[in-house]
Design an enzyme around this catalytic site. Sequence first.
Site, PDB file in Angstrom:
ATOM      1  CE1 TYR A 129      -3.243   2.778   0.868  1.00 40.88           C
ATOM      2  CE2 TYR A 129      -1.849   3.188   2.501  1.00 40.88           C
ATOM      3  CZ  TYR A 129      -2.563   4.423   2.253  1.00 40.88           C
ATOM      4  OH  TYR A 129      -3.745   5.161   1.933  1.00 40.88           O
ATOM      5  CG  PHE A 154       0.151  11.919  10.402  1.00 40.38           C
ATOM      6  CD1 PHE A 154       1.095  12.248   8.072  1.00 40.38           C
ATOM      7  CD2 PHE A 154       1.560  11.428  10.849  1.00 40.38           C
ATOM      8  CE1 PHE A 154       2.069  12.638   8.798  1.00 40.38           C
ATOM      9  CE2 PHE A 154       3.108  10.991  10.534  1.00 40.38           C
ATOM     10  CZ  PHE A 154       2.849  12.041   9.235  1.00 40.38           C
TER      11      PHE A 154
HETATM   12  N1  UFG Z   1      -5.282  -0.663  16.670  1.00 38.95           N
HETATM   13  C1  UFG Z   1      -5.811  -2.117  17.337  1.00 38.95           C
HETATM   14  N2  UFG Z   1      -6.711  -2.107  17.448  1.00 38.95           N
HETATM   15  C2  UFG Z   1      -7.602  -2.377  16.646  1.00 38.95           C
HETATM   16  C3  UFG Z   1      -7.082  -1.703  15.750  1.00 38.95           C
HETATM   17  C4  UFG Z   1      -6.172  -0.880  15.553  1.00 38.95           C
HETATM   18  O1  UFG Z   1      -4.447  -2.133  18.949  1.00 38.95           O
HETATM   19  O2  UFG Z   1      -9.238  -2.980  16.559  1.00 38.95           O
HETATM   20  C5  UFG Z   1      -3.982   0.053  16.552  1.00 38.95           C
HETATM   21  C6  UFG Z   1      -3.415  -0.296  15.831  1.00 38.95           C
HETATM   22  O3  UFG Z   1      -1.959  -1.324  15.586  1.00 38.95           O
HETATM   23  C7  UFG Z   1      -2.276  -0.033  15.613  1.00 38.95           C
HETATM   24  C8  UFG Z   1      -3.811   1.661  15.779  1.00 38.95           C
HETATM   25  O4  UFG Z   1      -4.523   1.002  16.660  1.00 38.95           O
HETATM   26  O5  UFG Z   1      -1.168   0.521  16.603  1.00 38.95           O
HETATM   27  C9  UFG Z   1      -3.196   2.438  14.337  1.00 38.95           C
HETATM   28  O6  UFG Z   1      -4.449   1.457  13.833  1.00 38.95           O
HETATM   29  P1  UFG Z   1      -5.221   1.855  12.476  1.00 38.95           P
HETATM   30  O7  UFG Z   1      -5.619   0.868  11.818  1.00 38.95           O
HETATM   31  O8  UFG Z   1      -6.253   2.457  12.792  1.00 38.95           O
HETATM   32  O9  UFG Z   1      -4.517   2.386  11.713  1.00 38.95           O
HETATM   33  P2  UFG Z   1      -2.882   2.791  11.238  1.00 38.95           P
HETATM   34  O10 UFG Z   1      -1.935   3.370  12.124  1.00 38.95           O
HETATM   35  O11 UFG Z   1      -2.680   1.824  11.567  1.00 38.95           O
HETATM   36  O12 UFG Z   1      -3.293   2.790   9.483  1.00 38.95           O
HETATM   37  C10 UFG Z   1      -3.312   4.490   9.305  1.00 38.95           C
HETATM   38  C11 UFG Z   1      -3.939   4.096   7.767  1.00 38.95           C
HETATM   39  C12 UFG Z   1      -3.078   3.982   6.631  1.00 38.95           C
HETATM   40  C13 UFG Z   1      -1.841   5.517   6.839  1.00 38.95           C
HETATM   41  C14 UFG Z   1      -1.928   5.598   8.428  1.00 38.95           C
HETATM   42  C15 UFG Z   1      -1.145   6.380   8.753  1.00 38.95           C
HETATM   43  O13 UFG Z   1      -4.927   2.986   7.677  1.00 38.95           O
HETATM   44  O14 UFG Z   1      -3.566   3.862   5.463  1.00 38.95           O
HETATM   45  O15 UFG Z   1      -2.947   5.473   9.487  1.00 38.95           O
HETATM   46  O16 UFG Z   1      -0.962   6.688  10.207  1.00 38.95           O
HETATM   47  F1  UFG Z   1      -0.998   5.107   6.775  1.00 38.95           F
END
Ligand code: UFG
Length: 333
Positions: free
Chosen positions: A149, A178
């Site tokens: 991605y 972000f």
């Molecule tokens: N998390 C949990 N439990 C869950 C879901 C998420 O603990 O059920 C945690 C993840 O491990 C992470 C945090 O919450 O530490 C945020 O997770 P998200 O899935 O909400 O978002 P991400 O940081 O993984 O990713 C998002 C977008 C990406 C983008 C990124 C930029 O999905 O496309 O933000 O920071 F690149």
Amino acid sequence: MKKVLITGGAGYIASHLIKELLKVDKISISVIDNFKTGFLKTIKTLQTLGEFNFTQLDLSNFEVVKQYINENKFDTVIHFAASSIVSDSMKDPINYYMNNTVNSINLIKCCSQNGIKNFIFSSTAAVYGDIKSQHPIKETTATNPINPYGRSKLFIEKILQDESLVNKEFNFGILRYFNVAGADFENKLGECHEPETHLIPLVAKVALGKIDSISIYGNDYKTIDGTCIRDYIHVVDLAYAHIEVINYLEAGNNSDIFNCGYGHGFSVKEVIHEMKNISNNNFLVKKELRREGDPDILIADNKKILKKTNWTPKFDDLKLICSTALKWENTLI
Ligand code: UFG
């Protein structure tokens, strides 16, 4: 009258931008979407708020896209249409490179050849990869995406930079988002992914009793409470950031890359705590192993967008982000 095209207009972030653009004078708005992940209902809601042209169009249909861009003579194209679930990109990379990279190259080619002056691209903090030390992250921080991605988006950043070197009339604004969260204050629009993987909408579902519990993926990170820290930006602030980048490019400023975040973050535990408070529900929280590919901390250095454009964050407030997300989630079945 300025002509603006928005791709992926039935999606989460684009729909919030369209709602704000409908309030701006002297803009003719055109929207395309293929409804693979966006919703017809979103377009119908937007149509009750103002006038715009909508065409159901898939960017993989190169000949039709070429004709559409050729016929419409847009001033600005804001390109949201993309696949955006990191875990899916790891299972099916080719699909991500086709949808996010190949289709975008075709769109950029059509735009550059048809005199489009400004191209605004939805990029992501995922282009930085697993940043260990440099916080907050500057736009000049080395990019090293760790999943297809992030790479699918970074390729397009590079292609935009290369194309604007040879076509001096073609300018770009790359917005590296972000963690986008929250929903429209009138509760007409919000986040809805199928399946949902993002923390805030998932915690909202748990708070409303739609899911039994929320799992924390890892509590042994090098952060204050052991859970990952993210820079959560309210989707309406992000919509305003796009409008200010349009204004910035229309004023004749140079193409540039902008981080979009608030410059500080919250841990997973802090988000859960906030949602428990506002929902008055002490829901079940489970501890799980780390999710693959999650960096400890992702925080934007947002000095560049603050300095170069007129963007001023208005909703930098975790409570507001969680409460708008909760209210929106309550409208979904
Ligand atoms: N998390 C949990 N439990 C869950 C879901 C998420 O603990 O059920 C945690 C993840 O491990 C992470 C945090 O919450 O530490 C945020 O997770 P998200 O899935 O909400 O978002 P991400 O940081 O993984 O990713 C998002 C977008 C990406 C983008 C990124 C930029 O999905 O496309 O933000 O920071 F690149």
